[in-house]
Write a protein that holds these residues in place. Structure first.
Motif, PDB file in Angstrom:
ATOM      1  N   GLY A 156      -1.694   9.667  -0.675  1.00 45.94           N
ATOM      2  CA  GLY A 156      -1.085   8.397  -0.286  1.00 45.94           C
ATOM      3  C   GLY A 156      -1.705   7.166  -0.911  1.00 45.94           C
ATOM      4  N   MET A 157      -2.319   7.323  -2.116  1.00 54.49           N
ATOM      5  CA  MET A 157      -2.874   6.121  -2.757  1.00 54.49           C
ATOM      6  C   MET A 157      -1.752   5.307  -3.394  1.00 54.49           C
ATOM      7  SD  MET A 157      -3.225   8.949  -4.763  1.00 54.49           S
ATOM      8  CE  MET A 157      -2.844   9.514  -6.400  1.00 54.49           C
ATOM      9  N   THR A 158      -2.078   4.053  -3.746  1.00 52.21           N
ATOM     10  CA  THR A 158      -1.116   3.181  -4.413  1.00 52.21           C
ATOM     11  C   THR A 158      -1.241   3.403  -5.921  1.00 52.21           C
ATOM     12  OG1 THR A 158      -1.620   1.629  -2.653  1.00 52.21           O
ATOM     13  CG2 THR A 158      -0.310   0.800  -4.491  1.00 52.21           C
ATOM     14  N   VAL A 159      -0.095   3.506  -6.598  1.00 59.60           N
ATOM     15  CA  VAL A 159      -0.145   3.793  -8.033  1.00 59.60           C
ATOM     16  C   VAL A 159       0.616   2.733  -8.817  1.00 59.60           C
ATOM     17  CG1 VAL A 159       0.335   5.495  -9.848  1.00 59.60           C
ATOM     18  CG2 VAL A 159      -0.189   6.278  -7.514  1.00 59.60           C
ATOM     19  N   GLU A 192       2.849  17.477 -10.732  1.00 58.31           N
ATOM     20  CA  GLU A 192       1.507  17.575 -10.134  1.00 58.31           C
ATOM     21  C   GLU A 192       1.031  16.217  -9.619  1.00 58.31           C
ATOM     22  OE1 GLU A 192      -1.084  19.436 -12.943  1.00 58.31           O
ATOM     23  OE2 GLU A 192       0.150  21.254 -13.022  1.00 58.31           O
ATOM     24  N   LEU A 193       1.315  15.183 -10.393  1.00 55.46           N
ATOM     25  CA  LEU A 193       0.894  13.839  -9.987  1.00 55.46           C
ATOM     26  C   LEU A 193       1.580  13.453  -8.668  1.00 55.46           C
ATOM     27  CD1 LEU A 193      -0.581  11.170 -10.484  1.00 55.46           C
ATOM     28  CD2 LEU A 193       1.360  10.422 -11.863  1.00 55.46           C
ATOM     29  N   HIS A 194       2.858  13.775  -8.573  1.00 52.40           N
ATOM     30  CA  HIS A 194       3.586  13.506  -7.342  1.00 52.40           C
ATOM     31  C   HIS A 194       2.970  14.213  -6.154  1.00 52.40           C
ATOM     32  CE1 HIS A 194       7.824  11.803  -8.165  1.00 52.40           C
ATOM     33  NE2 HIS A 194       7.002  10.911  -7.729  1.00 52.40           N
ATOM     34  N   ALA A 195       2.620  15.471  -6.367  1.00 57.86           N
ATOM     35  CA  ALA A 195       2.037  16.253  -5.276  1.00 57.86           C
ATOM     36  C   ALA A 195       0.755  15.590  -4.775  1.00 57.86           C
ATOM     37  CB  ALA A 195       1.768  17.683  -5.756  1.00 57.86           C
ATOM     38  N   VAL A 196      -0.088  15.149  -5.736  1.00 57.96           N
ATOM     39  CA  VAL A 196      -1.351  14.504  -5.358  1.00 57.96           C
ATOM     40  C   VAL A 196      -1.082  13.192  -4.623  1.00 57.96           C
ATOM     41  CG1 VAL A 196      -3.406  13.356  -6.277  1.00 57.96           C
ATOM     42  CG2 VAL A 196      -2.691  15.543  -7.223  1.00 57.96           C
ATOM     43  N   TRP A 197      -0.127  12.430  -5.130  1.00 61.38           N
ATOM     44  CA  TRP A 197       0.196  11.129  -4.523  1.00 61.38           C
ATOM     45  C   TRP A 197       0.686  11.314  -3.099  1.00 61.38           C
ATOM     46  CZ3 TRP A 197       5.448   9.388  -3.628  1.00 61.38           C
ATOM     47  CH2 TRP A 197       5.523   8.066  -3.156  1.00 61.38           C
ATOM     48  N   GLU A 228      -8.428   3.223  -3.892  1.00 62.53           N
ATOM     49  CA  GLU A 228      -7.221   2.858  -3.143  1.00 62.53           C
ATOM     50  C   GLU A 228      -6.054   2.692  -4.091  1.00 62.53           C
ATOM     51  OE1 GLU A 228      -7.941   0.040   0.301  1.00 62.53           O
ATOM     52  OE2 GLU A 228      -9.517  -0.555  -1.123  1.00 62.53           O
ATOM     53  N   LEU A 229      -6.418   2.351  -5.349  1.00 59.71           N
ATOM     54  CA  LEU A 229      -5.394   2.018  -6.326  1.00 59.71           C
ATOM     55  C   LEU A 229      -5.649   2.831  -7.585  1.00 59.71           C
ATOM     56  CD1 LEU A 229      -3.092   0.002  -6.716  1.00 59.71           C
ATOM     57  CD2 LEU A 229      -4.783  -1.677  -7.464  1.00 59.71           C
ATOM     58  N   ARG A 233       0.834  -1.195   0.000  1.00 63.14           N
ATOM     59  CA  ARG A 233       0.000   0.000   0.000  1.00 63.14           C
ATOM     60  C   ARG A 233       0.879   1.259   0.000  1.00 63.14           C
ATOM     61  NH1 ARG A 233      -5.536  -0.009   1.575  1.00 63.14           N
ATOM     62  NH2 ARG A 233      -5.499  -2.169   2.274  1.00 63.14           N
ATOM     63  N   GLY A 234       0.536   2.225  -0.813  1.00 62.72           N
ATOM     64  CA  GLY A 234       1.273   3.480  -0.840  1.00 62.72           C
ATOM     65  C   GLY A 234       2.455   3.485  -1.788  1.00 62.72           C
ATOM     66  N   ASP A 235       2.770   2.334  -2.382  1.00 58.61           N
ATOM     67  CA  ASP A 235       3.860   2.285  -3.361  1.00 58.61           C
ATOM     68  C   ASP A 235       3.471   2.995  -4.648  1.00 58.61           C
ATOM     69  OD1 ASP A 235       5.515   0.941  -1.736  1.00 58.61           O
ATOM     70  OD2 ASP A 235       5.410  -1.000  -2.749  1.00 58.61           O
TER      71      ASP A 235
END
Lengths: 272, 258
Positions: A200-203, A191-196, A169-170, A47-49
């Protein structure tokens, strides 16, 4: 193979969130034209990776993602999320495609709120989520426009907001920035990094750009030519420090360049 | 000429129309062409005015137009609605497609007038056979358009909707239907052209009213002024129907082609 132990530990560990177990895909299996697209693959992550998969085109990375999205049943093996086997698409796994695949007959706001509306969330919550996510991707001022009135980068931001408004969640992303120009692309990566970091979702992020994978991922998974298999899994440190340092400075740094070259060599070594 | 064409194409169009009217005026006013065959512009004008003021054989001109439009509206309307619903079902279900396709494929290339005779035997010469005829003209065209519209829905949009949590019914309502709307409208415009041409022919074969019957009947009395006025009216109405649908299409399917 210094990274093999890492892969094995994670696959075996109980707290793996996403788990591919011997997943293989053969198109037209059982016929004379049977084409193996994906060799039996084991992959698990927590989770969170932020897992980036790179590989040459046609290596089966999209196929792998589609089994997780539930669009494509694997020919062999099983895919599970949080211990539950995937049996079809669902709102717990948001998907962003290379082509934004927006609904052109709906306004920007209605596109962003599509998931919450279909799932019948209370209206006030639908509105809150639409506003929150449209503001997050800088499209709140465009809420009453239609997708065809937006630029390519804005359309892709809307596709991301639409997936995230469901608060999955994913998040599965299949070359989401592939069609964008270099400048827009780097802005979107930031921007994607900032949102992640915020959510803290898994991508799971598919790309054919090594530069993008090394910058974005907490882990880079390198795949071989068709029928694809995992060549190597390499942990990457830059996702954790992104946001503290400027994207250009990270990408120009010696450690970034070294890791990028390491991944490129793996892919080239495979090709030659 | 080149520059004029680029900057003001309507001037060239106007010139073209003026030239034809002038040639017509010269040919008829000098007596080179008998006014039995072709009226002078003045005669056409007074003939048209006569139709407007006095109507034709018991009906006002407005009544003839209204009757024709009513037949189009009812036949095309019901045919398009039922055809579209059938086409949507055919697109969604291979079973329904297999059940209905032979009849649709049989009706579609068949010239409508070929079965008008049968409809007259069954329903007489009142309104019923004409409306059934127009219904049958509109039905297969709109069914095929709707079916293809459903089949051409982008699989990625459907996947996007699925992964956002939409049910099958929601996907139909919010993704498949709007996505097919473009092709449904293209089918409707094709269909109204066929329906309208069929209507005029049907009124000529079996009728005592309507704009198609008017020109056939006026022709029997060599009233070429009425006939030409009628033809111009038929052309204008046809253009109006097509433009009306085009306008509706642009408003409703505003995202198409963008």
């Amino acid at each position: 193979m210094p990274d093999q132990p890492l892969a094995e530990t994670l696959t075996a560990s109980a707290d793996a969130f996403v788990r591919f177990e011997g997943v293989s895909v053969t198109y037209g299996s059982g016929t004379a034209q049977a084409t193996p697209a994906l060799s039996p693959t084991d992959l698990a992550f927590a989770r969170g990776d932020f897992v980036c998969i790179v590989g040459p085109s046609g290596c089966g990375k999209t196929t792998l993602m589609q089994t997780l999205a539930g669009f494509l049943p694997p020919t062999g093996g099983r895919v599970s999320v949080g211990g539950v086997e995937v049996s079809g698409p669902g709102p717990d796994r948001g998907v962003v495609f290379q082509q934004a695949a927006l609904f052109p007959w709906k306004t920007v706001a209605a596109n962003a709120g599509f998931g919450p509306a279909m799932r019948g969330l209370p209206r006030t919550e639908q509105k809150e989520r639409v506003e929150y996510w449209l503001r997050s991707v800088g499209l709140w001022d465009f809420r009453d426009r239609y997708p065809y009135q937006l630029s390519g980068g804005m359309q892709q931001r809307l596709a991301i907001a639409r997936a995230l408004a469901n608060e999955p969640e994913l998040l599965l992303m299949d070359e989401p920035f592939g069609a964008l120009d270099a400048l827009t692309r780097e802005k979107m990566q930031e921007e994607l990094h900032a949102v992640w970091k915020r959510r803290g979702m898994t991508v799971l992020f598919i790309t054919h750009s090594v530069d993008e994978a090394v910058y974005l991922g907490t882990e880079v998974v390198v795949m071989s030519r068709r029928p694809g298999r995992i060549l190597e899994r390499i942990p990457a440190p830059f996702a954790r420090i992104a946001g503290e340092r400027d994207i250009r400075r990270i990408k120009a740094g010696a450690d970034f360049v070294a890791l990028r070259e390491q991944v490129l060599e793996l892919i080239w070594g495979e090709g030659g | 000429m080149r520059r004029l064409l680029d900057r003001r194409p309507w001037i060239v169009t106007l010139l073209s129309i003026t030239a034809v009217i002038a040639a017509w005026a010269i040919a008829t006013e000098t007596g080179a062409v008998s006014d039995l065959l072709l009226p002078t512009p003045g005669e056409l004008w007074s003939g048209a005015a006569d139709l407007v003021v006095n109507g034709y054989k018991g009906y006002s001109l407005g009544a003839h137009i209204g009757l024709s439009l009513m037949r189009v509206a009812v036949g095309f309307g019901i045919g398009t609605i039922i055809g579209t619903l059938l086409g949507l079902l055919m697109g969604m279900s291979p079973t329904i497609d297999a059940l209905a396709a032979p009849y649709i494929e049989f009706l579609r290339p068949l010239p409508q007038l070929a079965y008008l005779v049968l409809l007259i035997i069954w329903f007489g010469i009142g309104e019923t056979p004409k409306i059934v005829l127009l219904f049958l003209a509109a039905l297969p065209v709109s069914a095929v358009a709707a079916r293809d519209g459903v089949r051409n829905v982008s699989p990625q949009r459907v996947q996007a909707a699925q992964s956002l949590g939409a049910s099958r019914l929601q996907i139909f309502r919010h993704v498949v239907l709007p996505s097919a709307l473009g092709e449904i409208f293209i089918g409707a415009r094709l269909s109204i052209g066929i329906v309208y041409a069929t209507l005029i022919a049907a009124e000529m074969i079996a009728g005592a009213s309507g704009i198609g019957w008017l020109i056939l009947d006026a022709g029997r009395f060599l009233r070429s002024d009425y006939v030409i006025a009628g033809i111009l009216l038929i052309a204008a109405m046809g253009m109006g129907l097509d433009r009306g649908l085009l306008l509706a299409q642009r408003r409703i399917v505003h995202w198409a082609g963008k």
